[in-house]
Design a protein around this motif. Structure first.
Motif, mmCIF file in Angstrom:
data_model
loop_
_atom_site.group_PDB
_atom_site.id
_atom_site.type_symbol
_atom_site.label_atom_id
_atom_site.label_comp_id
_atom_site.label_asym_id
_atom_site.label_seq_id
_atom_site.Cartn_x
_atom_site.Cartn_y
_atom_site.Cartn_z
ATOM 1 N N ALA A 124 0.862 -1.182 0.000
ATOM 2 C CA ALA A 124 0.000 0.000 0.000
ATOM 3 C C ALA A 124 0.893 1.224 0.000
ATOM 4 C CB ALA A 124 -0.921 0.009 1.224
ATOM 5 N N GLY A 125 0.610 2.157 -0.903
ATOM 6 C CA GLY A 125 1.481 3.317 -0.994
ATOM 7 C C GLY A 125 0.773 4.549 -1.510
ATOM 8 N N TRP A 126 1.443 5.666 -1.332
ATOM 9 C CA TRP A 126 1.006 6.944 -1.891
ATOM 10 C C TRP A 126 1.187 6.927 -3.406
ATOM 11 C CZ3 TRP A 126 4.756 10.544 -3.869
ATOM 12 C CH2 TRP A 126 4.246 11.808 -4.185
ATOM 13 N N PHE A 127 2.323 6.398 -3.845
ATOM 14 C CA PHE A 127 2.601 6.251 -5.262
ATOM 15 C C PHE A 127 3.722 5.233 -5.418
ATOM 16 C CE2 PHE A 127 4.691 7.699 -9.306
ATOM 17 C CZ PHE A 127 3.625 7.406 -10.147
ATOM 18 N N ALA A 128 3.745 4.533 -6.530
ATOM 19 C CA ALA A 128 4.820 3.601 -6.846
ATOM 20 C C ALA A 128 5.086 3.680 -8.340
ATOM 21 C CB ALA A 128 4.459 2.173 -6.440
ATOM 22 N N SER A 129 6.362 3.647 -8.711
ATOM 23 C CA SER A 129 6.755 3.756 -10.112
ATOM 24 C C SER A 129 7.134 2.374 -10.654
ATOM 25 C CB SER A 129 7.959 4.684 -10.258
ATOM 26 O OG SER A 129 7.639 5.992 -9.810
ATOM 27 N N PRO A 130 6.526 1.942 -11.750
ATOM 28 C CA PRO A 130 6.868 0.624 -12.302
ATOM 29 C C PRO A 130 8.349 0.470 -12.620
ATOM 30 C CG PRO A 130 4.863 1.459 -13.315
ATOM 31 C CD PRO A 130 5.416 2.578 -12.500
ATOM 32 N N GLY A 163 -4.826 9.544 -6.785
ATOM 33 C CA GLY A 163 -4.383 10.844 -7.268
ATOM 34 C C GLY A 163 -5.410 11.932 -7.023
ATOM 35 N N PRO A 164 -4.993 13.201 -7.078
ATOM 36 C CA PRO A 164 -5.905 14.312 -6.782
ATOM 37 C C PRO A 164 -6.938 14.491 -7.890
ATOM 38 C CG PRO A 164 -3.821 15.162 -7.589
ATOM 39 C CD PRO A 164 -3.640 13.671 -7.420
ATOM 40 N N PRO A 165 -8.151 14.931 -7.550
ATOM 41 C CA PRO A 165 -9.195 15.135 -8.573
ATOM 42 C C PRO A 165 -8.781 16.128 -9.658
ATOM 43 C CG PRO A 165 -10.133 15.198 -6.364
ATOM 44 C CD PRO A 165 -8.648 15.181 -6.194
ATOM 45 N N LEU A 166 -8.013 17.156 -9.288
ATOM 46 C CA LEU A 166 -7.505 18.132 -10.246
ATOM 47 C C LEU A 166 -5.987 17.985 -10.336
ATOM 48 C CD1 LEU A 166 -9.604 21.279 -9.213
ATOM 49 C CD2 LEU A 166 -10.028 19.702 -11.125
ATOM 50 N N LEU A 168 -3.321 19.430 -9.895
ATOM 51 C CA LEU A 168 -2.632 20.582 -9.323
ATOM 52 C C LEU A 168 -1.269 20.200 -8.771
ATOM 53 C CD1 LEU A 168 -5.656 22.232 -7.453
ATOM 54 C CD2 LEU A 168 -4.760 22.759 -9.732
ATOM 55 N N PHE A 169 -1.065 18.922 -8.490
ATOM 56 C CA PHE A 169 0.230 18.462 -8.003
ATOM 57 C C PHE A 169 0.373 16.985 -8.339
ATOM 58 C CE2 PHE A 169 -2.868 18.377 -4.575
ATOM 59 C CZ PHE A 169 -2.808 17.079 -4.125
ATOM 60 N N LYS A 170 1.582 16.499 -8.252
ATOM 61 C CA LYS A 170 1.871 15.118 -8.596
ATOM 62 C C LYS A 170 1.766 14.220 -7.372
ATOM 63 C CE LYS A 170 4.975 16.340 -12.389
ATOM 64 N NZ LYS A 170 6.355 16.237 -12.919
ATOM 65 N N PRO A 171 1.424 12.932 -7.581
ATOM 66 C CA PRO A 171 1.128 12.281 -8.857
ATOM 67 C C PRO A 171 -0.289 12.580 -9.333
ATOM 68 C CG PRO A 171 0.869 10.691 -7.087
ATOM 69 C CD PRO A 171 1.331 11.979 -6.448
ATOM 70 N N ILE A 220 9.015 5.560 3.380
ATOM 71 C CA ILE A 220 9.694 5.509 2.089
ATOM 72 C C ILE A 220 8.741 5.012 1.006
ATOM 73 C CG2 ILE A 220 11.681 4.617 0.830
ATOM 74 C CD1 ILE A 220 13.072 4.185 3.506
ATOM 75 N N ASP A 221 8.547 5.832 -0.015
ATOM 76 C CA ASP A 221 7.721 5.459 -1.155
ATOM 77 C C ASP A 221 8.559 4.704 -2.177
ATOM 78 O OD1 ASP A 221 5.146 7.008 -0.569
ATOM 79 O OD2 ASP A 221 6.656 8.581 -0.430
ATOM 80 N N LEU A 222 7.931 3.812 -2.912
ATOM 81 C CA LEU A 222 8.620 2.999 -3.914
ATOM 82 C C LEU A 222 8.592 3.725 -5.253
ATOM 83 C CD1 LEU A 222 7.233 -0.522 -2.941
ATOM 84 C CD2 LEU A 222 9.198 0.713 -2.003
ATOM 85 N N THR A 223 9.267 4.864 -5.299
ATOM 86 C CA THR A 223 9.250 5.701 -6.485
ATOM 87 C C THR A 223 10.472 6.592 -6.504
ATOM 88 O OG1 THR A 223 8.007 7.399 -7.693
ATOM 89 C CG2 THR A 223 7.904 7.480 -5.296
ATOM 90 N N ASP A 224 10.831 7.058 -7.693
ATOM 91 C CA ASP A 224 11.876 8.065 -7.819
ATOM 92 C C ASP A 224 11.292 9.445 -8.058
ATOM 93 O OD1 ASP A 224 10.932 7.585 -10.345
ATOM 94 O OD2 ASP A 224 12.780 6.729 -11.123
ATOM 95 N N LEU A 225 9.986 9.576 -7.903
ATOM 96 C CA LEU A 225 9.333 10.867 -8.052
ATOM 97 C C LEU A 225 9.836 11.833 -6.984
ATOM 98 C CD1 LEU A 225 7.116 12.527 -9.510
ATOM 99 C CD2 LEU A 225 5.495 11.652 -7.814
ATOM 100 N N ALA A 226 10.367 12.965 -7.395
ATOM 101 C CA ALA A 226 10.772 14.081 -6.533
ATOM 102 C C ALA A 226 12.165 13.956 -5.940
ATOM 103 C CB ALA A 226 9.755 14.312 -5.408
ATOM 104 N N GLY A 227 12.666 12.771 -5.707
ATOM 105 C CA GLY A 227 13.981 12.666 -5.089
ATOM 106 C C GLY A 227 14.494 11.241 -5.079
ATOM 107 N N ASP A 228 15.712 11.080 -4.587
ATOM 108 C CA ASP A 228 16.394 9.783 -4.610
ATOM 109 C C ASP A 228 16.080 8.985 -3.351
ATOM 110 O OD1 ASP A 228 18.030 7.645 -5.055
ATOM 111 O OD2 ASP A 228 19.896 8.713 -4.617
ATOM 112 N N ARG A 229 15.054 8.136 -3.419
ATOM 113 C CA ARG A 229 14.650 7.349 -2.256
ATOM 114 C C ARG A 229 15.719 6.328 -1.854
ATOM 115 N NH1 ARG A 229 10.784 10.313 -3.906
ATOM 116 N NH2 ARG A 229 8.782 10.341 -2.830
#
Length: 522
Positions: A124-130, A163-166, A168-171, A220-229
């Motif tokens: 379960a996560g906020w976001f994950a990048s394949p 993700g957000p309805p609009l 306005l920010f990522k993801p 820790i999110d499983l993504t490289d979005l925004a920074g080097d996890r």
């Protein structure tokens, strides 16, 4: 053009004009402070009404000494006096826990656990990048490939925020939908997007459960979005954005509570009933409790919500005797700052200290945190019981300011109480997003975790910083941070990664925190 608007004039402003400006600035500061204090009061009253209506009023009562966290049992979660089921998860005895500091260590452990899965992997996560690789190994597979391979022999379920309805920010919703498709294309992985969030909020927890035998809970999110996890404690400036974070790896009975939480959300988001989690046998000596934020009317399993992360933090801070150490992305919770300010005005002991590690430039809410820190500085009133710091990257005695993002969500009180998880100290995480933390009742692990964190930030071996916390703060933390601030101010080369948190003063804008609290908390 000078301050009077005259081109080419170098005449300094008159003393009278300077005095008028100072009086105007002071007046604005008084107005800002009073309006901020008034809005703080509105936020407190709103939260009190909201939690009272939901049966959680005792969370905000400083005189309520019902120590729910003292229960140690393997029974089902208890209920509150008014029947609010799931008011607090039990304290689970007999666990083994490893606190991973920074993603290089944590994600390697996650990769190993997933690769060895036999029956299921739940994430379960906020976001994950394949395409995200959990390690820097040359042959490390992308996350989608790792999960697809495991899914040939085990169930793999991935639950992400929609993700957000609009946009306005990522993801954005398009990014999340694309990521979900990337995980499921030509694989047996099942990915579900959960949009059961409150308006302007999200699903923020970061969980991995493997075979019901071990679980990871952290920030820790499983993504490289925004920074080097995948950053490590050296935080060298050869990455786009360094990343300081923390997570726990758990074995033992506590894993059942993490698994049950995932199953509850999955049932409502995916429409699939998962088998009840079996309670694993004891694996260690540590007592651990699961704490959550689940907003009311978001899920049927918690119609009145779950605000036990707020409950845990407030109880621990109220009981603090000698040390409060907080690493967090944000610090603008009115309730948390209220307790800390009271402690600073009425310290339990002469050596009581509050030490904060925050990002230099949070991705949002910077002014909000600065305003609340102004409250704490005023409460400290120059007695040096409070120190707010941040860290930068460092290589060959050359500091690259702003290149390490403090994303950890760690709280340590008196080397007795430790929490690690996904919750920030703001209205989002404590009232409105879904979050999961674990709380440890193990002095040895709490102290060991603090020493590892302090060793990283102070760039000293643990045996050099193992003395009384107040002395280490007064003799190392403060002198180093103040010296680096002086060097920065005078344009001299920096020699240490630690520095005072910038733009913090007793006169910092006070309106930002409470105003944001009112706007984001419906």
């Amino acid at each position: 053009m000078d301050s009077s608007g005259q081109v080419g004039s170098s005449r300094p402003p008159s003393p009278a004009r300077v005095r008028r400006r100072l009086r105007g600035t002071a007046l604005l500061g008084v107005v800002d402070e009073r309006l901020g204090a008034g809005l703080d009061g509105l936020v407190r009253a709103h939260h009190r009404r909201r939690l009272s209506r939901l049966g959680w009023a005792q969370v905000l009562e400083p005189d309520d000494r019902d120590r729910r966290s003292d229960r140690t049992t393997d029974d089902a979660p208890a209920s509150s006096p008014d029947g609010n089921a799931g008011f607090a998860h039990p304290v689970r005895a007999g666990n083994a826990v490893r606190v991973h500091i920074d993603g290089d260590d944590a994600l390697a452990a996650v990769a190993k656990a997933i690769a060895e899965a036999k029956s299921f992997v739940h994430i379960a996560g906020w976001f994950a990048s394949p395409g995200f690789k959990l390690t820097r190994d040359a042959d490390a597979p992308a996350l989608r490939d790792l999960l697809a391979e495991v899914a040939q022999r085990a169930q793999v379920r991935l639950l992400l925020w929609g993700g957000p309805p609009l946009p306005l920010f990522k993801p954005t919703r398009a990014m999340v939908a694309q990521a979900c498709a990337g995980f499921t294309e030509r694989s047996n992985v099942r990915c579900v997007l959960d949009r059961r969030e409150r308006t302007m909020h999200c699903h923020h927890e970061k969980l991995v459960i493997v075979d019901g035998e071990q679980a990871f809970v952290g920030g820790i999110d499983l993504t490289d979005l925004a920074g080097d996890r995948r950053d490590n404690p050296l935080h060298r400036p050869d990455r786009p954005l360094g990343w300081h974070d923390a997570a726990t790896q758990l074995r033992g009975p506590i894993v059942a509570d993490v698994a049950d939480h995932f199953a509850q959300r999955w049932r409502e988001a995916a429409g699939e009933e998962l088998a009840p989690a079996s309670v694993p046998p004891p694996a260690g000596q540590t007592a651990i409790q699961l704490a959550r934020t689940v907003p009311e009317r978001t899920y049927r399993f918690a119609p009145r919500g779950d605000f036990s992360i707020l409950d845990q933090y407030l109880n621990a801070l109220r009981d603090a005797e000698s040390l409060v150490y907080l690493e967090n992305q944000f610090l603008w919770s009115t309730e948390v700052v209220d307790v800390l300010a009271h402690k600073l005005r009425h310290p339990p002991r002469d050596d009581f200290r509050v030490l904060l590690m925050l990002p230099e430039r949070p991705n949002n809410g910077a002014d909000t945190s600065r305003g609340q820190l102004g409250r704490l500085l005023a409460a400290d009133d120059g007695r040096h019981r409070l120190l707010a710091t941040t860290v930068n990257a460092l290589a060959d005695l050359t500091v690259q300011p702003g290149r390490v993002y403090v994303h950890a969500k760690v709280g340590i009180v008196d080397d007795m109480w430790l929490t690690v998880g996904s919750a920030n100290l703001n209205e989002h995480s404590l009232f409105n997003d879904t979050e999961v933390n674990v709380v440890l009742h193990d002095p040895a692990i709490a102290r060991a975790t603090r020493l590892r964190l302090w060793s990283e930030h102070l760039q000293r071996p643990e045996d050099e910083i193992s003395g009384e916390p107040a002395r280490i703060i007064d003799e190392l933390w403060r002198p180093i941070a103040e010296e680096q601030e002086r060097r920065k101010r005078h344009g001299e080369p920096r020699t240490h990664r630690l520095i005072l948190l910038p733009n913090v003063s007793r006169h910092a804008e006070r309106l930002q925190g409470p105003l944001r609290g009112l706007l984001v908390d419906g």
